[in-house]
Design a protein around this motif. Structure first.
Motif, mmCIF file in Angstrom:
data_model
loop_
_atom_site.group_PDB
_atom_site.id
_atom_site.type_symbol
_atom_site.label_atom_id
_atom_site.label_comp_id
_atom_site.label_asym_id
_atom_site.label_seq_id
_atom_site.Cartn_x
_atom_site.Cartn_y
_atom_site.Cartn_z
ATOM 1 N N TYR A 140 6.489 -2.080 -6.035
ATOM 2 C CA TYR A 140 7.760 -1.523 -5.567
ATOM 3 C C TYR A 140 8.827 -2.617 -5.600
ATOM 4 C CZ TYR A 140 4.708 2.146 -3.699
ATOM 5 O OH TYR A 140 3.771 3.153 -3.557
ATOM 6 N N ASN A 141 9.868 -2.408 -6.356
ATOM 7 C CA ASN A 141 10.920 -3.411 -6.473
ATOM 8 C C ASN A 141 11.537 -3.736 -5.118
ATOM 9 O OD1 ASN A 141 10.630 -3.570 -9.214
ATOM 10 N ND2 ASN A 141 12.434 -2.367 -9.715
ATOM 11 N N PRO A 142 12.026 -4.957 -4.939
ATOM 12 C CA PRO A 142 12.749 -5.271 -3.711
ATOM 13 C C PRO A 142 14.013 -4.427 -3.612
ATOM 14 C CG PRO A 142 13.009 -7.019 -5.342
ATOM 15 C CD PRO A 142 11.966 -6.097 -5.880
ATOM 16 N N PRO A 158 0.804 -1.219 0.000
ATOM 17 C CA PRO A 158 0.000 0.000 0.000
ATOM 18 C C PRO A 158 0.838 1.271 0.000
ATOM 19 C CG PRO A 158 -0.058 -1.071 2.150
ATOM 20 C CD PRO A 158 0.614 -2.022 1.225
ATOM 21 N N GLU A 159 2.046 1.163 0.507
ATOM 22 C CA GLU A 159 2.949 2.321 0.468
ATOM 23 C C GLU A 159 4.387 1.833 0.383
ATOM 24 O OE1 GLU A 159 3.347 3.216 5.251
ATOM 25 O OE2 GLU A 159 1.815 4.270 4.097
ATOM 26 N N LYS A 160 5.251 2.729 -0.074
ATOM 27 C CA LYS A 160 6.630 2.342 -0.340
ATOM 28 C C LYS A 160 7.425 2.174 0.950
ATOM 29 C CE LYS A 160 10.296 3.381 -3.595
ATOM 30 N NZ LYS A 160 10.573 4.166 -4.824
ATOM 31 N N THR A 161 8.209 1.105 0.991
ATOM 32 C CA THR A 161 9.136 0.883 2.086
ATOM 33 C C THR A 161 10.286 0.034 1.573
ATOM 34 O OG1 THR A 161 9.362 0.031 4.347
ATOM 35 C CG2 THR A 161 7.936 -1.203 2.870
ATOM 36 N N ALA A 162 11.454 0.250 2.122
ATOM 37 C CA ALA A 162 12.606 -0.556 1.710
ATOM 38 C C ALA A 162 12.434 -1.967 2.281
ATOM 39 C CB ALA A 162 13.898 0.064 2.214
ATOM 40 N N THR A 163 12.373 -2.951 1.403
ATOM 41 C CA THR A 163 12.115 -4.319 1.863
ATOM 42 C C THR A 163 12.696 -5.329 0.888
ATOM 43 O OG1 THR A 163 10.391 -5.926 2.439
ATOM 44 C CG2 THR A 163 9.853 -4.327 0.719
ATOM 45 N N ASP A 164 13.075 -6.473 1.436
ATOM 46 C CA ASP A 164 13.462 -7.606 0.593
ATOM 47 C C ASP A 164 12.330 -8.629 0.533
ATOM 48 O OD1 ASP A 164 13.576 -8.569 3.168
ATOM 49 O OD2 ASP A 164 15.739 -8.946 3.168
ATOM 50 N N TYR A 165 11.170 -8.246 1.056
ATOM 51 C CA TYR A 165 9.979 -9.094 1.056
ATOM 52 C C TYR A 165 10.221 -10.423 1.767
ATOM 53 C CZ TYR A 165 8.106 -5.666 -2.213
ATOM 54 O OH TYR A 165 7.674 -4.481 -2.799
ATOM 55 N N PHE A 181 4.178 1.428 -13.195
ATOM 56 C CA PHE A 181 4.972 0.777 -12.157
ATOM 57 C C PHE A 181 6.469 0.843 -12.453
ATOM 58 C CE2 PHE A 181 0.777 -1.056 -11.528
ATOM 59 C CZ PHE A 181 0.627 -0.867 -10.167
ATOM 60 N N ILE A 182 6.815 1.121 -13.709
ATOM 61 C CA ILE A 182 8.232 1.244 -14.055
ATOM 62 C C ILE A 182 8.519 2.525 -14.828
ATOM 63 C CG2 ILE A 182 8.064 -0.070 -16.212
ATOM 64 C CD1 ILE A 182 10.961 -0.223 -13.668
ATOM 65 N N LEU A 183 7.594 2.946 -15.689
ATOM 66 C CA LEU A 183 7.798 4.160 -16.478
ATOM 67 C C LEU A 183 7.559 5.378 -15.594
ATOM 68 C CD1 LEU A 183 5.869 3.089 -19.727
ATOM 69 C CD2 LEU A 183 8.336 2.957 -19.306
ATOM 70 N N GLY A 184 8.516 6.302 -15.601
ATOM 71 C CA GLY A 184 8.420 7.412 -14.671
ATOM 72 C C GLY A 184 8.927 6.983 -13.301
ATOM 73 N N GLU A 185 8.636 7.765 -12.283
ATOM 74 C CA GLU A 185 9.217 7.487 -10.966
ATOM 75 C C GLU A 185 8.164 7.427 -9.863
ATOM 76 O OE1 GLU A 185 13.439 8.937 -10.500
ATOM 77 O OE2 GLU A 185 12.631 10.582 -11.707
ATOM 78 N N GLN A 186 6.932 7.120 -10.244
ATOM 79 C CA GLN A 186 5.870 7.033 -9.248
ATOM 80 C C GLN A 186 6.096 5.888 -8.272
ATOM 81 O OE1 GLN A 186 1.952 6.690 -10.963
ATOM 82 N NE2 GLN A 186 0.962 6.293 -8.996
ATOM 83 N N TYR A 187 6.638 4.780 -8.761
ATOM 84 C CA TYR A 187 6.865 3.600 -7.921
ATOM 85 C C TYR A 187 8.351 3.326 -7.711
ATOM 86 C CZ TYR A 187 1.916 2.494 -8.066
ATOM 87 O OH TYR A 187 0.553 2.545 -7.911
ATOM 88 N N ASN A 188 9.100 3.291 -8.783
ATOM 89 C CA ASN A 188 10.527 2.983 -8.692
ATOM 90 C C ASN A 188 11.321 4.104 -9.346
ATOM 91 O OD1 ASN A 188 10.381 0.062 -7.653
ATOM 92 N ND2 ASN A 188 9.029 -0.020 -9.439
ATOM 93 N N THR A 189 12.178 4.740 -8.561
ATOM 94 C CA THR A 189 12.918 5.886 -9.078
ATOM 95 C C THR A 189 14.068 5.428 -9.980
ATOM 96 O OG1 THR A 189 14.518 5.962 -7.256
ATOM 97 C CG2 THR A 189 12.415 7.129 -6.939
ATOM 98 N N LYS A 190 14.553 6.352 -10.769
ATOM 99 C CA LYS A 190 15.693 6.042 -11.631
ATOM 100 C C LYS A 190 16.911 5.654 -10.796
ATOM 101 C CE LYS A 190 14.294 8.946 -15.522
ATOM 102 N NZ LYS A 190 14.629 10.110 -16.381
#
Length: 315
Positions: free
Chosen positions: A267-269, A236-243, A291-300
């Motif tokens: 959000y990528n691991p 539901p929201e971004k967090t640094a995780t390895d799942y 989810f990949i294009l742009g930086e809404q989910y995963n930044t460059k």
């Protein structure tokens, strides 16, 4: 490391066996990068190359436009756009596999075999009852296998060219949003088994590795039907995780005997955490479009860090 080292299909091709060995060999030691593509230009894949200098190792494709029962007359513009964008994806996948050492994974947002309108892979857009598929002689069962005949024809092309495929049908049955999960996970597992026997026993599609993408114990078809367990994870929201927590839940609810993957992700691991903790995900596959294009989910910056890491296996 999972105990079972061979595909569930005893007649699996050498290429399929090698792919499964590759997945098992990297688990806990590295992770294969993956990206789903929404359209034939594969703009997500191109974007990753432009940002990182690398292509992902695994590329995901969609068979929804091959559904025989698309109701074009009563489809929204959004639905038609998605169908048209996905047309001829198998030709694109075949060309890519011929030209490079990618790993292919296919999913199928299957428009309901009978009835429905608009995006009828969603339960809300169809009254198709999957329990009827389990009953001999019903129109639903006949339509189900008629559609499978069409899809088998597409998959057969890859068999003939000795290209292994991570085949991921009937995903996300932890919820009821897709028609195949609308009557619960146990019914979905039975549908999966019907498909398995039809594709393996009758159609001899021995190039497929079978991926089950749901974390619930009630839906798990059993170790004799599954090569790879997976979970489509959208936090539901971004967090640094390895799942790691999701990995433990997945193997706890399904099996410890199979290689595991994040079969879809928003959000990528976090690659630093994966390097530190070695959670044994064989691969992840980022979903398409925003989810990949742009930086809404995963930044460059995050993408560059992922693809620069020795822990991440690129093309």
């Amino acid at each position: 490391m999972p105990a079972q080292q061979i595909p569930v299909n005893a007649n699996a091709t050498a290429e399929a066996r090698q792919l499964l060995e590759q997945l098992k060999a990297v688990s806990g030691k590295a992770i294969l990068t993956g990206q789903h593509t929404q359209t034939n230009p594969m703009e997500e894949r191109t974007y990753i190359k432009e940002v990182t200098g690398h292509y992902p190792k695994i590329v995901g494709f969609e068979l929804l436009s091959y559904s025989p029962n698309i109701n074009y007359e009563h489809a929204s513009g959004e639905c038609l756009t998605e169908v048209y964008e996905n047309q001829n994806t198998m030709e694109t996948a075949l060309k890519l596999a011929r030209e490079s050492d990618v790993i292919l994974t296919f999913c199928f947002h299957w428009f309901s075999p009978i009835g429905g309108s608009d995006k009828s892979f969603y339960t809300e857009h169809t009254d198709f009852d999957p329990t009827q598929v389990l009953i001999e002689g019903t129109p639903e069962r006949k339509a189900f296998f008629s559609d499978l005949e069409v899809i088998a024809g597409q998959l057969e092309i890859f068999y003939e060219e000795k290209i292994p495929v991570l085949w991921r049908p009937f995903h996300e049955v932890e919820g009821t949003w897709f028609w195949w999960g609308s009557k619960g996970g146990k019914v979905a597992a039975e549908l999966y088994k019907l498909m398995y026997h039809f594709f393996v026993d009758e159609k001899k599609l021995d190039n497929l590795l079978w991926v089950w993408s749901s974390p619930t114990s009630e839906s798990y078809p059993g170790d004799e039907y599954v090569d790879v367990i997976g979970w489509d994870i959208y936090l539901p929201e971004k967090t640094a995780t390895d799942y790691k927590e999701q990995y433990e839940t997945l193997v706890g609810q399904t099996t410890k005997n199979k290689v595991a993957a994040i079969t879809e992700v928003g959000y990528n691991p976090d690659i630093k955490l994966l390097c530190k903790n070695h959670v044994p995900w064989a691969y992840y596959m980022t979903w398409s479009k925003e989810f990949i294009l742009g930086e809404q989910y995963n930044t460059k910056e995050e993408l560059q860090e992922m693809y620069a890491s020795d822990y991440a296996i690129k093309l």
